[in-house]
Write a protein that holds these residues in place. Structure first.
Motif, PDB file in Angstrom:
ATOM      1  N   ASN A  11     -38.360 -41.383  -7.503  1.00 57.16           N
ATOM      2  CA  ASN A  11     -38.108 -40.164  -6.762  1.00 57.16           C
ATOM      3  C   ASN A  11     -38.534 -39.006  -7.649  1.00 57.16           C
ATOM      4  N   TYR A  12     -38.424 -37.811  -7.133  1.00 57.72           N
ATOM      5  CA  TYR A  12     -38.745 -36.625  -7.921  1.00 57.72           C
ATOM      6  C   TYR A  12     -37.466 -35.892  -8.281  1.00 57.72           C
ATOM      7  N   PHE A  13     -37.432 -35.370  -9.505  1.00 56.39           N
ATOM      8  CA  PHE A  13     -36.242 -34.686  -9.983  1.00 56.39           C
ATOM      9  C   PHE A  13     -35.785 -33.598  -9.013  1.00 56.39           C
ATOM     10  N   GLY A  14     -36.714 -32.872  -8.423  1.00 57.16           N
ATOM     11  CA  GLY A  14     -36.381 -31.783  -7.512  1.00 57.16           C
ATOM     12  C   GLY A  14     -35.633 -32.219  -6.263  1.00 57.16           C
ATOM     13  N   ASN A  15     -35.652 -33.507  -5.941  1.00 53.71           N
ATOM     14  CA  ASN A  15     -34.937 -34.026  -4.766  1.00 53.71           C
ATOM     15  C   ASN A  15     -33.489 -34.396  -5.074  1.00 53.71           C
ATOM     16  N   LEU A  16     -33.100 -34.355  -6.350  1.00 50.10           N
ATOM     17  CA  LEU A  16     -31.773 -34.823  -6.762  1.00 50.10           C
ATOM     18  C   LEU A  16     -30.752 -33.690  -6.745  1.00 50.10           C
ATOM     19  N   THR A  17     -29.498 -34.063  -6.612  1.00 48.90           N
ATOM     20  CA  THR A  17     -28.399 -33.096  -6.609  1.00 48.90           C
ATOM     21  C   THR A  17     -27.521 -33.319  -7.843  1.00 48.90           C
ATOM     22  N   PRO A  18     -26.769 -32.296  -8.260  1.00 46.83           N
ATOM     23  CA  PRO A  18     -25.886 -32.457  -9.419  1.00 46.83           C
ATOM     24  C   PRO A  18     -24.969 -33.676  -9.267  1.00 46.83           C
ATOM     25  N   GLY A  19     -24.840 -34.423 -10.359  1.00 45.78           N
ATOM     26  CA  GLY A  19     -24.034 -35.635 -10.361  1.00 45.78           C
ATOM     27  C   GLY A  19     -24.847 -36.904 -10.190  1.00 45.78           C
ATOM     28  N   THR A  20     -26.098 -36.775  -9.777  1.00 42.44           N
ATOM     29  CA  THR A  20     -26.965 -37.938  -9.595  1.00 42.44           C
ATOM     30  C   THR A  20     -27.413 -38.458 -10.955  1.00 42.44           C
ATOM     31  N   VAL A  21     -27.367 -39.780 -11.133  1.00 41.78           N
ATOM     32  CA  VAL A  21     -27.786 -40.407 -12.383  1.00 41.78           C
ATOM     33  C   VAL A  21     -29.188 -40.982 -12.191  1.00 41.78           C
ATOM     34  N   PHE A  22     -30.025 -40.783 -13.217  1.00 48.39           N
ATOM     35  CA  PHE A  22     -31.392 -41.270 -13.156  1.00 48.39           C
ATOM     36  C   PHE A  22     -31.826 -41.693 -14.556  1.00 48.39           C
ATOM     37  N   SER A  23     -32.966 -42.373 -14.628  1.00 48.42           N
ATOM     38  CA  SER A  23     -33.489 -42.750 -15.943  1.00 48.42           C
ATOM     39  C   SER A  23     -34.933 -42.303 -16.084  1.00 48.42           C
ATOM     40  N   VAL A  24     -35.279 -42.013 -17.324  1.00 49.54           N
ATOM     41  CA  VAL A  24     -36.640 -41.665 -17.728  1.00 49.54           C
ATOM     42  C   VAL A  24     -36.864 -42.332 -19.078  1.00 49.54           C
ATOM     43  N   ASN A  25     -37.899 -43.142 -19.178  1.00 48.17           N
ATOM     44  CA  ASN A  25     -38.214 -43.821 -20.448  1.00 48.17           C
ATOM     45  C   ASN A  25     -37.014 -44.556 -21.033  1.00 48.17           C
ATOM     46  N   ASP A  26     -36.305 -45.289 -20.197  1.00 47.73           N
ATOM     47  CA  ASP A  26     -35.150 -46.110 -20.609  1.00 47.73           C
ATOM     48  C   ASP A  26     -33.962 -45.317 -21.131  1.00 47.73           C
ATOM     49  N   ALA A  27     -33.912 -44.021 -20.878  1.00 44.51           N
ATOM     50  CA  ALA A  27     -32.743 -43.200 -21.218  1.00 44.51           C
ATOM     51  C   ALA A  27     -32.097 -42.764 -19.912  1.00 44.51           C
ATOM     52  N   PHE A  28     -30.784 -42.669 -19.905  1.00 39.15           N
ATOM     53  CA  PHE A  28     -30.042 -42.321 -18.691  1.00 39.15           C
ATOM     54  C   PHE A  28     -29.547 -40.880 -18.748  1.00 39.15           C
ATOM     55  N   TYR A  29     -29.716 -40.182 -17.645  1.00 43.85           N
ATOM     56  CA  TYR A  29     -29.361 -38.775 -17.527  1.00 43.85           C
ATOM     57  C   TYR A  29     -28.565 -38.543 -16.260  1.00 43.85           C
ATOM     58  N   MET A  30     -27.855 -37.421 -16.229  1.00 39.35           N
ATOM     59  CA  MET A  30     -27.185 -36.971 -15.011  1.00 39.35           C
ATOM     60  C   MET A  30     -27.631 -35.544 -14.734  1.00 39.35           C
ATOM     61  N   VAL A  31     -27.917 -35.269 -13.471  1.00 38.58           N
ATOM     62  CA  VAL A  31     -28.308 -33.925 -13.057  1.00 38.58           C
ATOM     63  C   VAL A  31     -27.092 -33.011 -13.168  1.00 38.58           C
ATOM     64  N   ILE A  32     -27.278 -31.810 -13.713  1.00 36.15           N
ATOM     65  CA  ILE A  32     -26.212 -30.815 -13.809  1.00 36.15           C
ATOM     66  C   ILE A  32     -26.686 -29.509 -13.174  1.00 36.15           C
ATOM     67  N   GLU A  33     -25.753 -28.625 -12.913  1.00 37.60           N
ATOM     68  CA  GLU A  33     -26.118 -27.283 -12.461  1.00 37.60           C
ATOM     69  C   GLU A  33     -26.910 -26.631 -13.595  1.00 37.60           C
ATOM     70  N   PRO A  34     -28.002 -25.968 -13.294  1.00 39.28           N
ATOM     71  CA  PRO A  34     -28.844 -25.387 -14.347  1.00 39.28           C
ATOM     72  C   PRO A  34     -28.095 -24.390 -15.232  1.00 39.28           C
ATOM     73  N   ILE A  35     -28.371 -24.494 -16.535  1.00 39.13           N
ATOM     74  CA  ILE A  35     -27.820 -23.595 -17.544  1.00 39.13           C
ATOM     75  C   ILE A  35     -29.005 -22.901 -18.207  1.00 39.13           C
ATOM     76  N   GLU A  36     -29.007 -21.577 -18.223  1.00 39.58           N
ATOM     77  CA  GLU A  36     -30.132 -20.853 -18.800  1.00 39.58           C
ATOM     78  C   GLU A  36     -30.128 -20.971 -20.322  1.00 39.58           C
ATOM     79  N   GLU A  37     -31.264 -21.374 -20.871  1.00 38.21           N
ATOM     80  CA  GLU A  37     -31.450 -21.444 -22.309  1.00 38.21           C
ATOM     81  C   GLU A  37     -32.355 -20.271 -22.665  1.00 38.21           C
TER      82      GLU A  37
END
Length: 73
Positions: A11-37
């Motif tokens: 899927n594409y990252f832009g289709n995901l909502t906060p709380g969704t878990v996904f993997s990239v290159n065998d690492a696991f992530y969770m979508v969060i509300e954007p935080i400005e850096e």
């Protein structure tokens, strides 16, 4: 041999909502509300579930959706 593949299609990252878990290159992530850096000028929008490190993904980044389970003991 019986092989069962339970992975979900990419899927594409832009289709995901906060709380969704996904993997990239065998690492696991969770979508969060954007935080400005402010220093880098990007919005951090995911957290690595192993390290806690925040990350930035473009809406067009292909990711692998996964079913995740949190076990509290």
């Amino acid at each position: 041999m019986l092989i069962k593949d339970f992975r979900k299609p990419e899927n594409y990252f832009g289709n995901l909502t906060p709380g969704t878990v996904f993997s990239v290159n065998d690492a696991f992530y969770m979508v969060i509300e954007p935080i400005e850096e402010k220093e880098l000028g990007v919005f951090l929008n995911a957290v690595n579930l192993e390290t806690g490190e925040l990350a930035h993904y473009l809406d067009t980044t292909a990711v692998q959706l996964v079913d995740a389970e949190l076990c509290v003991r």
